[in-house]
Design a protein around this motif. Structure first.
Motif, PDB file in Angstrom:
ATOM      1  N   GLY A 165       0.836  -1.207   0.000  1.00 22.73           N
ATOM      2  CA  GLY A 165       0.000   0.000   0.000  1.00 22.73           C
ATOM      3  C   GLY A 165       0.867   1.251   0.000  1.00 22.73           C
ATOM      4  O   GLY A 165       2.034   1.232   0.427  1.00 22.73           O
ATOM      5  N   ALA A 166       0.252   2.356  -0.462  1.00 19.41           N
ATOM      6  CA  ALA A 166       1.000   3.616  -0.590  1.00 19.41           C
ATOM      7  C   ALA A 166       1.532   4.094   0.753  1.00 19.41           C
ATOM      8  O   ALA A 166       2.631   4.656   0.837  1.00 19.41           O
ATOM      9  CB  ALA A 166       0.098   4.682  -1.221  1.00 19.41           C
ATOM     10  N   LYS A 167       0.761   3.869   1.819  1.00 19.18           N
ATOM     11  CA  LYS A 167       1.214   4.309   3.149  1.00 19.18           C
ATOM     12  C   LYS A 167       2.522   3.635   3.539  1.00 19.18           C
ATOM     13  O   LYS A 167       3.382   4.241   4.155  1.00 19.18           O
ATOM     14  CB  LYS A 167       0.170   3.930   4.203  1.00 19.18           C
TER      15      LYS A 167
ATOM     16  N   ASP B 226       2.019  11.668  -4.098  1.00 19.34           N
ATOM     17  CA  ASP B 226       1.123  10.611  -3.614  1.00 19.34           C
ATOM     18  C   ASP B 226      -0.157  10.714  -4.432  1.00 19.34           C
ATOM     19  O   ASP B 226      -0.883  11.700  -4.338  1.00 19.34           O
ATOM     20  CB  ASP B 226       0.855  10.860  -2.110  1.00 19.34           C
TER      21      ASP B 226
ATOM     22  N   TYR C 111      -2.980  15.187   3.915  1.00 17.72           N
ATOM     23  CA  TYR C 111      -3.543  13.843   4.164  1.00 17.72           C
ATOM     24  C   TYR C 111      -3.275  13.460   5.619  1.00 17.72           C
ATOM     25  O   TYR C 111      -2.127  13.325   6.007  1.00 17.72           O
ATOM     26  CB  TYR C 111      -2.870  12.879   3.191  1.00 17.72           C
TER      27      TYR C 111
ATOM     28  N   PRO D 112      -3.145   8.405  -5.203  1.00 17.61           N
ATOM     29  CA  PRO D 112      -4.028   7.239  -5.233  1.00 17.61           C
ATOM     30  C   PRO D 112      -5.302   7.438  -6.062  1.00 17.61           C
ATOM     31  O   PRO D 112      -5.926   6.462  -6.459  1.00 17.61           O
ATOM     32  CB  PRO D 112      -4.385   7.021  -3.757  1.00 17.61           C
ATOM     33  N   TYR D 113      -5.684   8.700  -6.305  1.00 18.94           N
ATOM     34  CA  TYR D 113      -7.011   8.954  -6.901  1.00 18.94           C
ATOM     35  C   TYR D 113      -6.957   9.320  -8.368  1.00 18.94           C
ATOM     36  O   TYR D 113      -7.973   9.659  -8.957  1.00 18.94           O
ATOM     37  CB  TYR D 113      -7.716  10.089  -6.127  1.00 18.94           C
TER      38      TYR D 113
ATOM     39  N   ASN E  96      -6.392  14.917  -1.105  1.00 14.69           N
ATOM     40  CA  ASN E  96      -7.033  14.504   0.136  1.00 14.69           C
ATOM     41  C   ASN E  96      -6.522  15.455   1.210  1.00 14.69           C
ATOM     42  O   ASN E  96      -5.315  15.441   1.474  1.00 14.69           O
ATOM     43  CB  ASN E  96      -6.648  13.050   0.444  1.00 14.69           C
TER      44      ASN E  96
ATOM     45  N   THR F 129      -1.076   3.034  -5.953  1.00  8.25           N
ATOM     46  CA  THR F 129      -1.753   1.994  -5.168  1.00  8.25           C
ATOM     47  C   THR F 129      -2.908   1.384  -5.953  1.00  8.25           C
ATOM     48  O   THR F 129      -3.509   2.060  -6.795  1.00  8.25           O
ATOM     49  CB  THR F 129      -2.291   2.584  -3.842  1.00  8.25           C
TER      50      THR F 129
ATOM     51  N   SER G 229      -5.364   0.303  -4.123  1.00 10.43           N
ATOM     52  CA  SER G 229      -6.437   0.392  -3.121  1.00 10.43           C
ATOM     53  C   SER G 229      -7.700   1.022  -3.689  1.00 10.43           C
ATOM     54  O   SER G 229      -8.803   0.598  -3.367  1.00 10.43           O
ATOM     55  CB  SER G 229      -5.976   1.230  -1.929  1.00 10.43           C
ATOM     56  N   LYS G 230      -7.539   2.073  -4.470  1.00  9.95           N
ATOM     57  CA  LYS G 230      -8.720   2.779  -4.967  1.00  9.95           C
ATOM     58  C   LYS G 230      -9.140   2.262  -6.346  1.00  9.95           C
ATOM     59  O   LYS G 230     -10.209   2.591  -6.828  1.00  9.95           O
ATOM     60  CB  LYS G 230      -8.455   4.294  -5.034  1.00  9.95           C
TER      61      LYS G 230
ATOM     62  N   ARG H  46      -3.876  -4.674  -0.230  1.00  8.38           N
ATOM     63  CA  ARG H  46      -2.643  -4.040   0.242  1.00  8.38           C
ATOM     64  C   ARG H  46      -1.495  -4.136  -0.778  1.00  8.38           C
ATOM     65  O   ARG H  46      -0.396  -4.624  -0.451  1.00  8.38           O
ATOM     66  CB  ARG H  46      -2.180  -4.609   1.606  1.00  8.38           C
TER      67      ARG H  46
END
Ligand SMILES: Cc1ncc(COP(=O)(O)O)c(C=O)c1O
Length: 410
Positions: free
Chosen positions: A104-106, A213, A130, A215-216, A185, A243, A245-246, A253
């Motif tokens: 995951g990006a985190k 970053d 974020y 993700p979207y 975010n 990522t 995730s989205k 993950r």
């Protein structure tokens, strides 16, 4: 353990915490409420999660020797190739060995912090930023240089000014600039092309890498997207966090860092997980090979576009005095209440009324903005996520927040 210590009437061991942990709150995260309408989290809408049965079946049969084994540390070679071509189709010029697969990006962000930060360093973030990144950054003992945003994205003029003032004070330059340029975010703002180019110019002039970053990026509802910072970068100065995730499912993950080879080589050595899960990597690869990923991204866009529309309509009718950003993509809308509304109190009241939200104060990293124009941690903002709740719940949830606000004023 605590119970048995109490029973024996002896003193519990209190470990001496590392400085990085002593700075963190000791209270466990609040249990998630399953009754309230969830505007607080960036979870996926359950109805949009894809059916991965066929991909998982193949991953566990034809690929069993690979997927149930320790993973290759930088990521499955096919996954690194896949991510590189996915990014190159979007204007970047990266090779597979510039990709590190992470959990995951985190996780990628944490690894980049481990690579770059020493205690007492400073980093640049937007105000607001974020909020999940804030405790990660804080654990490294950094000082925040907070830079304001307008509807074109991070204010590069303010950044230049802050960098000049740091240099004049004899301070070291910040170690990196962290930003979410696409559907930010929490603000939903997307950086314009001009701002992106200006940011890269200033960052390069001061020798500061940028962590992008993003993700979207593909959670886009309309309009054209500007090139990513990574695509515009000609100086090896952008480390991109991506990522699935989205795009597919956050529970898998799987994310990535795209960075120069020497950065990737060091990040691999900082990775202490025995390799990111090969099973979930292979599930994504099989899903993409069968054409599922592209179809799914279209579905994600149309589902969340409908969520956004319902959210915007509900806010216009229920909370007309609240100013909002209009999200052209992403998961969130950023609300500006009248100055006298304290959203910390409103978030608590809204939870009692059955809707959760995150008060704006949580999104300000806390060291005070670089410019006196933006007050530190203002109290009258809030973020609502329209991703998790259904359209009907979104409408009902906004009504509950409006009722909570009325009850505070009564
Ligand atoms: C800006 C930003 N970065 C990173 C993440 C987390 O991504 P991942 O699930 O890949 O760790 C999110 C998710 O909410 C996000 O909004």
């Amino acid at each position: 353990v605590e119970q048995s210590v109490l029973e024996q009437n002896v003193t519990a061991v209190q470990p001496v915490l590392a400085r990085r942990a002593a700075r963190l709150a000791a209270t466990p995260p609040a249990a998630e409420s399953h009754e309230a309408i969830p505007f607080d989290s960036g979870h996926a809408f359950p109805g949009v999660l894809p059916d991965l049965t066929a991909a998982a079946q193949a991953a566990l049969t034809a690929f069993r020797a690979e997927t149930l084994q320790y993973g290759v540390r930088p990521g499955l070679p096919e996954m690194r190739e896949f991510i590189a071509s996915y990014m190159n189709a979007d204007g970047a010029k990266v090779t597979a060995d510039e990709i590190l697969v992470v959990n995951g990006a985190k996780h990628g962000l944490d690894l980049l912090c481990r690579l770059l930060l020493d205690e007492g360093d400073s980093i640049v973030v937007t105000a607001p930023t974020y909020f999940t990144s804030i405790p990660i950054f804080r654990s490294f003992g950094v000082e925040f240089v907070e830079i304001g945003q307008d509807d074109e994205g991070m204010s590069v003029a303010e950044l230049e000014d802050a960098l000049r003032r740091l240099a004049a004070a004899g301070r070291k330059p910040p170690k990196f600039i962290y930003n979410v340029p696409d559907y930010h975010n929490p603000t939903a703002v997307t950086m314009t092309r001009g701002r992106r180019e200006a940011l890269l110019e200033v960052a390069a002039a001061h020798g500061i890498p940028v962590i992008e970053d993003s993700p979207y990026r593909k959670v886009r509802f309309e309009g054209v997207l500007e090139p990513s910072l990574k695509a515009l970068d000609r100086r090896n100065g952008v480390y991109l966090l991506g990522t699935f995730s989205k795009l597919v499912a956050p529970g898998l993950r799987i994310g990535w860092v795209a960075a120069p080879r020497d950065v990737v080589a060091r990040l691999v050595q900082l990775k202490s997980d025995g390799g990111t899960c090969p099973l979930t990597q292979r599930i994504i690869l099989e899903f993409a090979r069968a054409g599922g990923l592209e179809r799914h991204i279209e579905k994600v866009q149309s589902v969340y576009r409908a969520h956004r529309d319902r959210m915007v309509a509900a806010l216009n009718s229920e909370l007309p005095e609240v100013k909002t950003t209009y999200p052209h993509g992403g998961y969130y809308v950023w609300l500006e209440f009248p100055q006298n509304v304290d959203t910390d109190a409103l978030a608590k009241r809204a939870a009692d009324f059955g809707a959760t939200m995150i008060p704006g104060s949580k999104f300000f990293a806390g060291a005070g903005p670089a410019s006196s124009k933006t007050p530190s941690a203002p109290k009258h903002f809030a973020r609502l996520a329209y991703s998790h709740a259904s359209p009907d719940e979104i409408e009902e949830g906004v009504k509950r927040i409006a009722s909570a606000l009325r009850s505070m004023r009564a």
